[in-house]
Design a protein around this motif. Structure first.
Motif: not given
Lengths: 194, 398, 93
Positions: A27-31, A55, A154
């Protein structure tokens, strides 16, 4: 890449915990990648689960041998499992216990310790039974607080997505645990955080 | 929409998106959650299908065959011993030319009892007349299902197909997966139209006896159909890329092989780990590559020949062993190269059987070994059981 | 013999099984001795080829053999409780 290793017992929810953490970081844009190691899957038997956060897309499909942080869902595991095995220097061991972080200092000299009474928190929110409280969402609040790798917002959003039932109780428990997590730093121990 | 899901959830969502009219499956670890998720979809009404409960995998495949014979789309999922129990019916599905699609979660064959990944269950179905695709990640599990129906239902093909996903490393591992819109899937995959089907108004006899003077001709037609699959896979892969933006390299998925001097070739999630190591070694200036055996049947022999012409050595990694000979991929690759002028050393590395963890350090060790072979042109031995505990296992193999 | 190009993709048969007159396989022919028949219709029940018919059991009609399909297996004669069915050698007529 940040790698988290969970140690729990069958039935405590380590499998869901590793997935909630992955979902929260996503949800925080991480893989992310999360998986339980399936051993003899019985209630009470020691289990391991993993979450990797990066990232870029995570391609390595193997277990975690050198975790950045370790989460211990049950204090009694410390007797039988070398939870600090491979832990990177300065990494957190987040332990479900009523004890203070200082109580574990001698045992894990190279780690930072965070403690939370996840069992008490889980029970106060009616999660699981006395014999078998579901502590996974509480301890994730503690991990978020201690390590700062993911926000509690998150974690709560991920709990509402991933947990099969009692979504709100679980979300509240994680916040409760977040607010009651103790680390070296909190205790102003001058030798802490080494 | 991207969501964090397990390989088994990706398979269940794939089934939902492809809208099979009939699903029949029997639970077995580690496939069980596929059956459970599909049951949830049927229960909540998001998947309209006839979900047939059966008492065994043999019956599950029989149910799919019967339904497919009536001209509808079918799906099943299984694993390991379940797949072995299906074996007889697998031959029926291909012989009757029915485009049944299945997901198999690769799991070891016991005893010793094991629920972890091993590819022998798939290899044992090699000659059943099914198309075999090995997935590398959860996205490929889902995407391959959509593509597989398109390939199998093509009237130049009309063969069944199975998608293999590694036990636990995919089945129970959560990773981000892009879940395509239903409307796009519908556009890509129109409703199945059977060439021939059972019809009460026009009764026909199916699967009847054929005398020896015609059996070969029917088998030859399966062989031709399987040959058609090659170009169909490439075509569908390209179409899929146009609509969904993802491609899997057709028959043989080549990664950094253009100028590679030595490459590793193999299937499943290990390939994903190899990819990472290839990048690390490329940083160090080593000319290495990965050839991922995505499609096992039909076998990509032409692609392998082409690759073998451009490299000095090939290492084969495989999570299966064909008792009495060598690794199954190795045997096939040797066969593909024999009637050519290509004479490069090829070494077989048996690795990760029964779910043993394959780490980047293992892949580094294999590449190191292969580098020596590539530079000297000399093969020390054809076959290595990598990481076998023989009492003096080196650290890099532990 | 058809070429591979001519055959269907899988064996599909549009010939009704009634077109195959299995009576041609017979070397022994069941023949009823009407006066011995007690109308139990066991012969009708056991015939594996459904080659025996009974028009009306209520009116005690006699079983009738369809020699187009009777293979001459002799099951009816074997099972008949009154030995009312005799297996006779087929001869070239």
């Amino acid at each position: 890449m940040i790698e988290i290793r969970f140690h729990g017992r069958g039935g405590q929810g380590a499998q869901v915990a590793c997935k909630v953490l992955a979902d929260a970081s996503f949800r925080e844009g991480k893989e992310v990648q999360a998986f339980p190691f399936f051993g003899v899957e019985r209630r009470g038997a020691p289990v391991t689960a993993y979450t990797k956060i990066d990232d870029r897309p995570i391609r390595v499909k193997s277990q975690i041998y050198e975790p950045d942080h370790v989460v211990v869902l049950d204090e009694s595991l410390l007797k039988s499992v070398d939870v600090a095995n491979g832990l990177k220097d300065g990494g957190f061991i987040v332990i479900n216990t009523v004890k203070d972080p200082q109580d574990f200092r001698q045992r894990y000299p190279n780690a930072r310790i965070a403690t939370v009474d996840a069992t008490g928190v889980a029970m106060s929110h009616g999660l699981g039974s006395k014999i078998s409280p579901i502590v996974n969402t509480s301890i994730l609040g503690a991990l978020a607080k201690a390590s700062g790798i993911v926000t509690i917002d998150s974690i709560q959003a991920a709990i509402r997505e991933v947990t099969p039932r009692n979504k709100e109780e679980n979300a509240r428990a994680s916040l409760d645990a977040y607010n009651n997590t103790r680390t070296w730093e909190d205790t102003n121990d001058p030798s802490g955080g080494n | 929409m991207r969501k964090v899901v397990t390989g088994n959830m990706a398979a269940a969502i794939g089934a939902k998106l492809c809208k099979p009219d009939v699903i029949s499956a029997y639970p077995i670890t580690p496939q069980t959650t596929i059956v459970e998720y599909i049951a949830d979809f049927v229960a909540d009404g998001s998947l309209k299908t006839q979900y047939v409960k059966v008492e065994s995998e043999h019956s599950a495949m029989a149910a799919c065959i019967s339904a497919s014979n009536l001209g509808v789309r079918t799906f099943t999922a299984t694993s390991s011993h379940g797949l072995l129990l299906m074996h007889e019916m697998l031959g029926w599905a291909s012989g009757a030319r029915l485009p049944v699609v299945m997901v198999n979660v690769n799991r070891a064959i016991g005893p010793p009892w094991s629920v972890w990944v091993d590819h022998l269950d798939a290899i044992m179905q090699r000659d059943t007349g099914w198309i075999h695709i090995f997935a590398e990640n959860n996205q490929e599990v889902l995407d391959s299902m959509i593509m597989m129906y398109k390939i199998c239902e093509d009237h130049d093909v009309l063969l069944p197909g199975m998608i293999h996903e590694d036990a636990f490393y995919l089945s129970h591992t959560s990773e981000p997966v892009d879940i395509p819109d239903q409307s796009k899937v519908d556009e890509f995959l129109p409703k199945y139209k059977a060439l021939v089907k059972m019809d009460l108004d026009n009764p026909l006899g199916f699967g009847s006896l054929v005398m020896p003077d015609n059996y070969m001709e029917f088998r030859y037609k399966i062989a031709l159909a399987m040959d058609n699959v090659r170009e169909k896979i490439i075509e569908v892969d390209a179409d899929f890329k146009r609509l969904f933006g993802r491609s899997y390299g057709g028959m043989l998925d080549l990664y950094r092989c253009e100028d590679a001097e030595y490459v590793l070739l193999g299937a499943g999630t290990t390939a994903s780990t190899v990819r990472e190591v290839v990048d690390e070694l490329r940083e160090q200036g080593k000319k290495v590559g990965l050839a991922r055996l995505r499609v096992f049947r039909p076998f990509p022999y032409e692609e392998i020949r082409k690759l073998a012409r451009s490299v000095k050595a090939i290492g084969v990694f495989e999570r299966a062993f064909a008792f009495g000979y060598m690794g199954p991929f190795m045997a096939e690759i040797g066969g593909a190269l024999y009637n050519t002028d290509i004479r490069i050393p090829i070494k077989d590395y048996i690795i990760g059987l029964g779910g043993r963890d394959v780490r980047t350090k293992h892949i580094h060790a294999i590449f190191n070994d292969l580098e020596k072979i590539a530079n000297s042109g000399k093969l020390d031995k054809e076959l290595k059981w990598f990481g076998l505990n023989d009492g003096n296992r080196p650290e890099e193999e532990m | 013999m058809k070429t591979y190009q001519e055959i269907t993709i899988t064996p599909i048969n549009n010939v009704d099984s009634r077109a195959v007159k299995t009576g041609a396989w017979r070397t022994w022919r069941p023949v009823l001795i009407p006066e011995k028949c007690i109308h139990c219709y066991k012969c009708w029940k056991v015939c594996p080829d459904v080659a025996i018919s009974v028009e009306s059991p209520e009116e005690k009609s006699l079983p009738v053999w369809d020699y187009d399909y009777c293979k001459g297996c002799g099951l009816c004669a074997f099972e008949c409780p009154k030995d009312a069915i005799e297996m006779q050698r087929e001869v070239d007529q």
